[in-house]
Every structure is written in C-alpha cells, then in structure tokens.
Scaffold this motif. Structure first.
Motif, PDB file in Angstrom:
ATOM      1  N   ALA A 193      -6.437   3.191   2.492  1.00  0.00           N
ATOM      2  CA  ALA A 193      -6.520   4.855   2.547  1.00  0.00           C
ATOM      3  C   ALA A 193      -7.017   4.727   1.515  1.00  0.00           C
ATOM      4  O   ALA A 193      -7.575   3.765   0.412  1.00  0.00           O
ATOM      5  CB  ALA A 193      -4.830   5.001   1.586  1.00  0.00           C
ATOM      6  N   VAL A 246       0.448   4.550  -3.190  1.00  0.00           N
ATOM      7  CA  VAL A 246       0.006   5.263  -2.335  1.00  0.00           C
ATOM      8  C   VAL A 246       0.443   6.611  -2.985  1.00  0.00           C
ATOM      9  O   VAL A 246       0.396   7.055  -3.578  1.00  0.00           O
ATOM     10  CB  VAL A 246      -0.276   5.623  -0.491  1.00  0.00           C
ATOM     11  CG1 VAL A 246       0.128   6.955  -0.081  1.00  0.00           C
ATOM     12  CG2 VAL A 246      -1.527   4.651  -0.569  1.00  0.00           C
ATOM     13  N   ASP A 247       2.257   5.981  -2.988  1.00  0.00           N
ATOM     14  CA  ASP A 247       3.643   6.481  -3.437  1.00  0.00           C
ATOM     15  C   ASP A 247       3.486   7.399  -5.141  1.00  0.00           C
ATOM     16  O   ASP A 247       3.125   8.339  -5.654  1.00  0.00           O
ATOM     17  CB  ASP A 247       4.937   6.402  -3.655  1.00  0.00           C
ATOM     18  CG  ASP A 247       4.963   6.360  -1.959  1.00  0.00           C
ATOM     19  OD1 ASP A 247       4.238   6.872  -0.680  1.00  0.00           O
ATOM     20  OD2 ASP A 247       6.062   5.775  -1.440  1.00  0.00           O
ATOM     21  N   HIS A 287      -4.492   9.328  10.722  1.00  0.00           N
ATOM     22  CA  HIS A 287      -3.509   8.744   9.574  1.00  0.00           C
ATOM     23  C   HIS A 287      -2.504   8.950   9.654  1.00  0.00           C
ATOM     24  O   HIS A 287      -2.593   9.852  10.529  1.00  0.00           O
ATOM     25  CB  HIS A 287      -4.090   9.572   7.938  1.00  0.00           C
ATOM     26  CG  HIS A 287      -5.441   9.152   7.501  1.00  0.00           C
ATOM     27  ND1 HIS A 287      -6.327   8.619   7.083  1.00  0.00           N
ATOM     28  CD2 HIS A 287      -6.751   9.638   8.617  1.00  0.00           C
ATOM     29  CE1 HIS A 287      -6.973   8.826   6.654  1.00  0.00           C
ATOM     30  NE2 HIS A 287      -8.128   9.392   7.447  1.00  0.00           N
ATOM     31  N   ILE A 333       0.910  -1.074   0.142  1.00  0.00           N
ATOM     32  CA  ILE A 333       0.511   0.194  -0.679  1.00  0.00           C
ATOM     33  C   ILE A 333       0.763   1.378  -0.094  1.00  0.00           C
ATOM     34  O   ILE A 333      -0.016   2.185  -0.739  1.00  0.00           O
ATOM     35  CB  ILE A 333      -0.979  -0.171   1.232  1.00  0.00           C
ATOM     36  CG1 ILE A 333      -2.314   1.254   1.357  1.00  0.00           C
ATOM     37  CG2 ILE A 333      -0.260   0.039   2.467  1.00  0.00           C
ATOM     38  CD1 ILE A 333      -3.166   0.929   1.873  1.00  0.00           C
ATOM     39  N   ASP A 334       2.137   1.223   1.030  1.00  0.00           N
ATOM     40  CA  ASP A 334       2.833   2.709   0.056  1.00  0.00           C
ATOM     41  C   ASP A 334       3.441   3.093  -0.866  1.00  0.00           C
ATOM     42  O   ASP A 334       3.664   3.458  -1.424  1.00  0.00           O
ATOM     43  CB  ASP A 334       4.061   2.028   1.732  1.00  0.00           C
ATOM     44  CG  ASP A 334       3.602   2.091   2.835  1.00  0.00           C
ATOM     45  OD1 ASP A 334       3.535   3.274   3.845  1.00  0.00           O
ATOM     46  OD2 ASP A 334       3.339   1.035   3.866  1.00  0.00           O
ATOM     47  N   PHE A 346      -9.205   7.753  -1.988  1.00  0.00           N
ATOM     48  CA  PHE A 346      -8.651   8.734  -2.189  1.00  0.00           C
ATOM     49  C   PHE A 346     -10.154   8.983  -3.452  1.00  0.00           C
ATOM     50  O   PHE A 346     -11.246   7.820  -3.330  1.00  0.00           O
ATOM     51  CB  PHE A 346      -7.808   8.336  -3.689  1.00  0.00           C
ATOM     52  CG  PHE A 346      -7.867   7.279  -4.683  1.00  0.00           C
ATOM     53  CD1 PHE A 346      -8.250   7.682  -6.037  1.00  0.00           C
ATOM     54  CD2 PHE A 346      -7.779   6.186  -4.495  1.00  0.00           C
ATOM     55  CE1 PHE A 346      -7.993   6.473  -6.169  1.00  0.00           C
ATOM     56  CE2 PHE A 346      -7.656   4.964  -4.890  1.00  0.00           C
ATOM     57  CZ  PHE A 346      -7.829   5.112  -6.085  1.00  0.00           C
ATOM     58  N   ALA A 366       0.335   9.314  -5.628  1.00  0.00           N
ATOM     59  CA  ALA A 366       0.426  10.664  -4.908  1.00  0.00           C
ATOM     60  C   ALA A 366       1.588  11.162  -6.256  1.00  0.00           C
ATOM     61  O   ALA A 366       1.433  12.520  -6.635  1.00  0.00           O
ATOM     62  CB  ALA A 366       0.897  10.851  -4.154  1.00  0.00           C
ATOM     63  N   LYS A 391       1.364   9.483   5.028  1.00  0.00           N
ATOM     64  CA  LYS A 391       0.970   9.205   3.821  1.00  0.00           C
ATOM     65  C   LYS A 391      -0.549   8.816   3.578  1.00  0.00           C
ATOM     66  O   LYS A 391      -1.473   9.041   2.737  1.00  0.00           O
ATOM     67  CB  LYS A 391       0.646   8.013   3.239  1.00  0.00           C
ATOM     68  CG  LYS A 391       2.799   7.617   3.327  1.00  0.00           C
ATOM     69  CD  LYS A 391       3.024   6.654   2.399  1.00  0.00           C
ATOM     70  CE  LYS A 391       4.609   6.430   2.261  1.00  0.00           C
ATOM     71  NZ  LYS A 391       5.197   5.173   1.422  1.00  0.00           N
ATOM     72  N   ILE A 412      -2.117   6.931   5.161  1.00  0.00           N
ATOM     73  CA  ILE A 412      -2.912   5.320   5.475  1.00  0.00           C
ATOM     74  C   ILE A 412      -3.320   5.289   7.097  1.00  0.00           C
ATOM     75  O   ILE A 412      -2.842   5.687   7.679  1.00  0.00           O
ATOM     76  CB  ILE A 412      -1.629   4.601   5.064  1.00  0.00           C
ATOM     77  CG1 ILE A 412      -1.326   4.962   3.842  1.00  0.00           C
ATOM     78  CG2 ILE A 412      -2.524   3.038   5.005  1.00  0.00           C
ATOM     79  CD1 ILE A 412      -0.124   4.581   3.408  1.00  0.00           C
ATOM     80  N   LEU A 427      -7.890   1.561  -0.892  1.00  0.00           N
ATOM     81  CA  LEU A 427      -6.559   0.817  -1.483  1.00  0.00           C
ATOM     82  C   LEU A 427      -6.582   0.148  -0.502  1.00  0.00           C
ATOM     83  O   LEU A 427      -6.840   1.116   1.124  1.00  0.00           O
ATOM     84  CB  LEU A 427      -5.275   1.136  -2.039  1.00  0.00           C
ATOM     85  CG  LEU A 427      -4.880   2.464  -2.851  1.00  0.00           C
ATOM     86  CD1 LEU A 427      -3.954   2.680  -2.885  1.00  0.00           C
ATOM     87  CD2 LEU A 427      -5.125   1.859  -4.150  1.00  0.00           C
ATOM     88  N   ARG A 470      -4.900  11.967  -1.257  1.00  0.00           N
ATOM     89  CA  ARG A 470      -5.967  11.497  -1.167  1.00  0.00           C
ATOM     90  C   ARG A 470      -6.668  11.519   0.174  1.00  0.00           C
ATOM     91  O   ARG A 470      -6.935  13.143   0.755  1.00  0.00           O
ATOM     92  CB  ARG A 470      -4.663  10.647   0.559  1.00  0.00           C
ATOM     93  CG  ARG A 470      -3.751   9.329  -0.767  1.00  0.00           C
ATOM     94  CD  ARG A 470      -2.491   9.466  -0.308  1.00  0.00           C
ATOM     95  NE  ARG A 470      -1.620  10.532   0.471  1.00  0.00           N
ATOM     96  CZ  ARG A 470      -0.903  11.208  -0.662  1.00  0.00           C
ATOM     97  NH1 ARG A 470      -0.808  11.357  -1.544  1.00  0.00           N
ATOM     98  NH2 ARG A 470      -0.346  11.883   0.375  1.00  0.00           N
TER      99      ARG A 470
END
Length: 132
Positions: free
Chosen positions: A116, A83-84, A101, A79-80, A118, A87, A104, A106, A128, A93
């Motif tokens: 997370a 998300v990156d 949170h 997920i990191d 969006f 972004a 990030k 999350i 996500l 997000r």
C-alpha cells in the motif's frame, strides 16, 4: 571499504519543516532523534527513528515533492493493522489505476505479498509492504 559496511538512511525533502513535523511525528508516530539546520534554515531538519535506529532524514528544501517514485518502504508484519492505524490518524492512501486495490487501498505485490502507498503533505510517496 564497500558501502555495504555502512548504515543507510533515506532522506526526504519537504517544503515546510513545521508541517512535516506534524505529519511525521503526529500522524506517522515517528520519534525525532535529532534536529538541526537545513542549508540556511535553522532547525530545518529532523532525523527520525524507525526499527530501532535512525532511519529517515527529513529536511526543508525547494526540491520537495519532485520525485513521483516511492522514496522509502516500511516492511510490516500486519499491513491491514498498520493501514487502519494510519487511516485513523488521517493519512490517506494512494491508489494507482494500473493496480487493483482492496477497500483499504492494499494491492498484491509483484513476487507475492501485499503493498500500500501513502504520501506526505508534499507528495513524497512511501510504501508499506508485507509478505502475507
């Protein structure tokens, strides 16, 4: 026949198909599999692939963005990283006041894991999720 015998696909209403194409294809990187009309709008819909098959119908409609609920969820391994990448593509997000949170965006998921959220340009909400 039970409905469990058939493939299920999420359908998302958008206010302007051109703007949606920029978001779903350009920012999310979803491949378009089909295009067609939406009611009286020629070329007003798309079917996008995800996870190896058709997964998401996007169609132009006056009902776009009317639901505050999460409409579809991607289950991801990292997920990191996802998300990156989103972004970096300009996807913002969504943060909810009732959750804590990280930087990030999350948060811990009920029952374990992380989540997370969006939104697309019409305010349709997506999630996500990851088990770790």
């Amino acid at each position: 026949m039970p409905l469990s015998d058939f493939h299920l696909r999420a359908s998302i209403a958008v206010s302007e198909i051109g703007r949606a194409i920029d978001f779903y294809e350009g920012k999310l990187g979803l491949p378009p599999l089909h295009s067609g009309p939406s009611a009286a709008i020629p070329d007003g819909s798309r079917v996008y692939g995800s996870g190896g098959g058709p997964a998401l119908n996007v169609y132009q409609s006056h009902t776009a963005g009317k639901s505050p609920a999460t409409l579809a969820t991607w289950y991801v391994d990292d997920i990191d990283q996802v998300v990156d990448e989103l972004a970096a593509a300009g996807v913002e997000r969504v943060r909810y006041d009732e959750f804590e949170h990280d930087t990030k965006g999350i948060t811990a998921r009920a029952g374990g894991g992380r989540i997370a959220w969006f939104q697309d340009p019409d305010g349709n909400t997506f999630a996500l999720e990851a088990d770790i």
